[in-house]
Design an enzyme around this catalytic site. Sequence first.
Site, PDB file in Angstrom:
ATOM      1  N   GLU A 441      39.750  44.890  43.614  1.00 47.23           N
ATOM      2  CA  GLU A 441      39.915  44.512  45.032  1.00 47.23           C
ATOM      3  C   GLU A 441      39.354  43.123  45.309  1.00 47.23           C
ATOM      4  O   GLU A 441      38.786  42.879  46.379  1.00 47.23           O
ATOM      5  CB  GLU A 441      39.230  45.538  45.947  1.00 47.23           C
ATOM      6  CG  GLU A 441      39.966  46.824  46.106  1.00 47.23           C
ATOM      7  CD  GLU A 441      41.441  46.649  46.330  1.00 47.23           C
ATOM      8  OE1 GLU A 441      41.832  45.666  46.974  1.00 47.23           O
ATOM      9  OE2 GLU A 441      42.195  47.487  45.829  1.00 47.23           O
TER      10      GLU A 441
HETATM   11  C1  LIG Z   1      39.971  49.699  36.228  1.00 48.85           C
HETATM   12  C2  LIG Z   1      40.764  48.721  37.000  1.00 48.85           C
HETATM   13  C3  LIG Z   1      41.558  49.157  38.047  1.00 48.85           C
HETATM   14  C4  LIG Z   1      42.342  48.245  38.748  1.00 48.85           C
HETATM   15  N1  LIG Z   1      43.197  48.694  39.725  1.00 48.85           N
HETATM   16  C5  LIG Z   1      44.131  47.832  40.230  1.00 48.85           C
HETATM   17  C6  LIG Z   1      45.196  48.305  41.053  1.00 48.85           C
HETATM   18  O1  LIG Z   1      45.260  49.484  41.392  1.00 48.85           O
HETATM   19  N2  LIG Z   1      46.131  47.421  41.463  1.00 48.85           N
HETATM   20  C7  LIG Z   1      46.097  46.096  41.116  1.00 48.85           C
HETATM   21  O2  LIG Z   1      46.983  45.356  41.506  1.00 48.85           O
HETATM   22  N3  LIG Z   1      45.084  45.613  40.355  1.00 48.85           N
HETATM   23  C8  LIG Z   1      44.118  46.448  39.897  1.00 48.85           C
HETATM   24  N4  LIG Z   1      43.110  45.980  39.101  1.00 48.85           N
HETATM   25  C9  LIG Z   1      43.044  44.563  38.823  1.00 48.85           C
HETATM   26  C10 LIG Z   1      41.861  43.875  39.494  1.00 48.85           C
HETATM   27  O3  LIG Z   1      42.047  43.836  40.886  1.00 48.85           O
HETATM   28  C11 LIG Z   1      41.722  42.484  38.857  1.00 48.85           C
HETATM   29  O4  LIG Z   1      41.238  42.695  37.541  1.00 48.85           O
HETATM   30  C12 LIG Z   1      40.806  41.590  39.646  1.00 48.85           C
HETATM   31  O5  LIG Z   1      41.385  41.249  40.884  1.00 48.85           O
HETATM   32  C13 LIG Z   1      40.493  40.288  38.896  1.00 48.85           C
HETATM   33  O6  LIG Z   1      41.636  39.714  38.330  1.00 48.85           O
HETATM   34  P1  LIG Z   1      41.646  39.329  36.786  1.00 48.85           P
HETATM   35  O7  LIG Z   1      41.154  40.483  36.022  1.00 48.85           O
HETATM   36  O8  LIG Z   1      42.966  38.778  36.434  1.00 48.85           O
HETATM   37  O9  LIG Z   1      40.559  38.191  36.671  1.00 48.85           O
HETATM   38  P2  LIG Z   1      40.757  36.556  36.937  1.00 48.85           P
HETATM   39  O10 LIG Z   1      41.564  36.401  38.157  1.00 48.85           O
HETATM   40  O11 LIG Z   1      41.306  36.040  35.660  1.00 48.85           O
HETATM   41  O12 LIG Z   1      39.314  36.135  37.170  1.00 48.85           O
HETATM   42  C14 LIG Z   1      38.342  35.996  36.119  1.00 48.85           C
HETATM   43  C15 LIG Z   1      37.028  35.532  36.731  1.00 48.85           C
HETATM   44  O13 LIG Z   1      37.194  34.255  37.333  1.00 48.85           O
HETATM   45  C16 LIG Z   1      36.782  34.282  38.690  1.00 48.85           C
HETATM   46  N5  LIG Z   1      37.686  33.421  39.446  1.00 48.85           N
HETATM   47  C17 LIG Z   1      39.032  33.455  39.481  1.00 48.85           C
HETATM   48  N6  LIG Z   1      39.508  32.518  40.305  1.00 48.85           N
HETATM   49  C18 LIG Z   1      38.453  31.866  40.819  1.00 48.85           C
HETATM   50  C19 LIG Z   1      38.280  30.793  41.748  1.00 48.85           C
HETATM   51  N7  LIG Z   1      39.329  30.213  42.329  1.00 48.85           N
HETATM   52  N8  LIG Z   1      37.016  30.395  42.039  1.00 48.85           N
HETATM   53  C20 LIG Z   1      35.944  31.000  41.482  1.00 48.85           C
HETATM   54  N9  LIG Z   1      36.045  32.013  40.588  1.00 48.85           N
HETATM   55  C21 LIG Z   1      37.281  32.450  40.273  1.00 48.85           C
HETATM   56  C22 LIG Z   1      36.857  35.737  39.119  1.00 48.85           C
HETATM   57  O14 LIG Z   1      35.930  36.029  40.162  1.00 48.85           O
HETATM   58  C23 LIG Z   1      36.516  36.471  37.835  1.00 48.85           C
HETATM   59  O15 LIG Z   1      35.115  36.599  37.709  1.00 48.85           O
HETATM   60  C24 LIG Z   1      42.281  46.865  38.421  1.00 48.85           C
HETATM   61  C25 LIG Z   1      41.445  46.432  37.387  1.00 48.85           C
HETATM   62  C26 LIG Z   1      40.720  47.343  36.663  1.00 48.85           C
HETATM   63  C27 LIG Z   1      39.896  46.838  35.518  1.00 48.85           C
END
Ligand SMILES: Cc1cc2nc3c(=O)[nH]c(=O)nc-3n(C[C@H](O)[C@H](O)[C@H](O)COP(=O)(O)OP(=O)(O)OC[C@H]3O[C@@H](n4cnc5c(N)ncnc54)[C@H](O)[C@@H]3O)c2cc1C
Length: 597
Positions: A441
């Site tokens: 989220e």
């Molecule tokens: C168990 C689980 C359940 C989930 N359930 C759902 C679901 O039901 N539906 C769905 O759509 N998604 C779901 N997700 C996905 C989840 O919402 C994402 O993993 C999360 O939003 C982060 O995206 P990412 O993993 O691609 O990380 P990234 O976007 O690649 O981010 C990596 C890191 O970089 C930081 N970062 C990124 N951009 C910036 C910026 N501009 N400035 C500063 N820091 C930044 C982030 O805070 C993070 O720490 C789920 C994930 C898991 C692991």
Amino acid sequence: MPVYQAPVNDTLFILNDVLGLERYGNLPGFADATPDMIEAIVGEAARVAEEALFPLNLSGDKQGCTRNADGTVSVPDGFKQAYDQYCQGGWIGLAVPEEFGGQGLPYTLHAAVGEYMSSANMSLMMYPGLTQGAIAAIIVHGSPEQKATYLPKMVAGTWSGTMNLTEPHCGTDLGLLRTKAVPQADGSYKISGQKIFISAGEHSMTDNIVHLVLARIEGAPEGTKGISLFIVPKFMVEEDGSLGARNTVACGAIEEKMGIHGNATCVMNYDEAKGFLIGAENKGLAAMFVMMNEARLGVGLQGLSIAETAYQNAVSYARERIQGRSLSGVKNPDGKADPIIVHPDIRRSLMTIRAFNEAGRAFLLWTALKSDIAHRSPDEAERQNADDLLGLATPILKGVLTDKGFDHAVMAQQVFGGHGYIEEHGMSQYVRDARITMIYEGANGIQALDLVGRKLALNGGRAVMAMFKEIGDFCEENRGDEAMVPYTKALKKGLNDLQAATMWFMQNAMAKPDNAGAGSTDYMHLFGLVTLGYMWAKMAKAAQEKLAAGDAREDYLKNKLITAKFFMEKVMPETVLRKARIEAGAESLMEFSAEAF
Ligand SMILES: Cc1cc2nc3c(=O)[nH]c(=O)nc-3n(C[C@H](O)[C@H](O)[C@H](O)COP(=O)(O)OP(=O)(O)OC[C@H]3O[C@@H](n4cnc5c(N)ncnc54)[C@H](O)[C@@H]3O)c2cc1C
């Protein structure tokens, strides 16, 4: 074996004595929520949580979910029966308007009982939790036909919902998403692409699954401006409401993950699946935000709920585990050692978790009440003020309660020493389960950026000013009350730090945006500390008034005042540290080249 008892007395104290829910009888649904009714609902929720959900928490973690060869997904034993019991109790629709099959009761009450359910079994509760978010989005953005087709079944829980944003190359930055939607002659769309990490994406507990999917209509602009939202049902729905053909959306795999093993986190493949636009073309992100805002409050709630269960187990263990003698003299003369609950350092952990949980519960319910007022008040000015505060509080609640939820699950685990690290007592599960709440989220770093980069300046800073005013007015109103000084003095000091940090951002972040990014997490926690301090001051006030009136809950109320004092003395001073870090700016963070790390 792990223990859990829903904190019913604390919930009732907050709802009745601190927030005074009775005062809101003019809002739709609130007149029915009399103190007796609230007590009955909260009591029944406690029973369901303790008796139906909690016994499946450990076994669900051990067994996990399985993707079968035919692409179906099996959930842990007992989950389906407990889910059915939850649905039959009408819990999904507690706060959903009656016209859609719900009970129309306050969302505040929904949040109160949601804590218990999630404390008892977070993985299981995520199945209806996602449905609740999807219901909210369909209510706001769905057409009358979409509402009629999907909502009654979803509110009853016979169909569930999901939210599909994330793709392999795009998580936070949704502007990158590639899932595509091709318009068809009949007004529907063919949706193709892959979504990953989809919670409750496939399972065997409901007859149908209603996927809400973000995709880009062919020819739409790049970036976030070209994203639309679609309903993609697992089974097509016929005109008469019966289920028809299987849609071409399938679970390709389920993720092996650190925690929440009882919830199926799925890779979802959309292969020209039939989908229906919900809301306006290219306005999908705004539509999905209805679901995400609701879900962010739900995730903040999860942080609190795990910390509460972890706390209760740590207390239970600390009372029984015999090690060492008390520094102030033997407390257990018949035993060879004293229970570890006598040691100040163990108490430091227990009091810290307790103080955050009780204030976190008040903050959650205060925020939920703002949501009720924002959506139900007949008074426009009141609606706007509540909506401002709800928007401001959402990233703080999500970020702070989940960062602390994880920290405090670890703190509670530490009380067990090595016995917390092995699986037997269930403490490892709380740590593993709590960890995801900081990530999904919107990772907590993104919540902090939302607060600093968007919410602070929104409408000329109207929300932040309203919050400062509400807290400042509280301190002012109680200035003459000697008994309140220990609480209002510390709160006012914290508020001064928060206002100074806010001013520092205004003066230093416009010209150099890295200053905002560098201080954002500290600022979110600084805001959280002041807000939780405000909750403690409000609770102290209510406890003092009740004690003065001879309330029968004397021990409970005195313990409230002790915990309030602890928070003010031992936790609030952290505002000074947070402010100093913010004011140190971005320089030392940004000086390294990427290669130098
Ligand atoms: C168990 C689980 C359940 C989930 N359930 C759902 C679901 O039901 N539906 C769905 O759509 N998604 C779901 N997700 C996905 C989840 O919402 C994402 O993993 C999360 O939003 C982060 O995206 P990412 O993993 O691609 O990380 P990234 O976007 O690649 O981010 C990596 C890191 O970089 C930081 N970062 C990124 N951009 C910036 C910026 N501009 N400035 C500063 N820091 C930044 C982030 O805070 C993070 O720490 C789920 C994930 C898991 C692991």
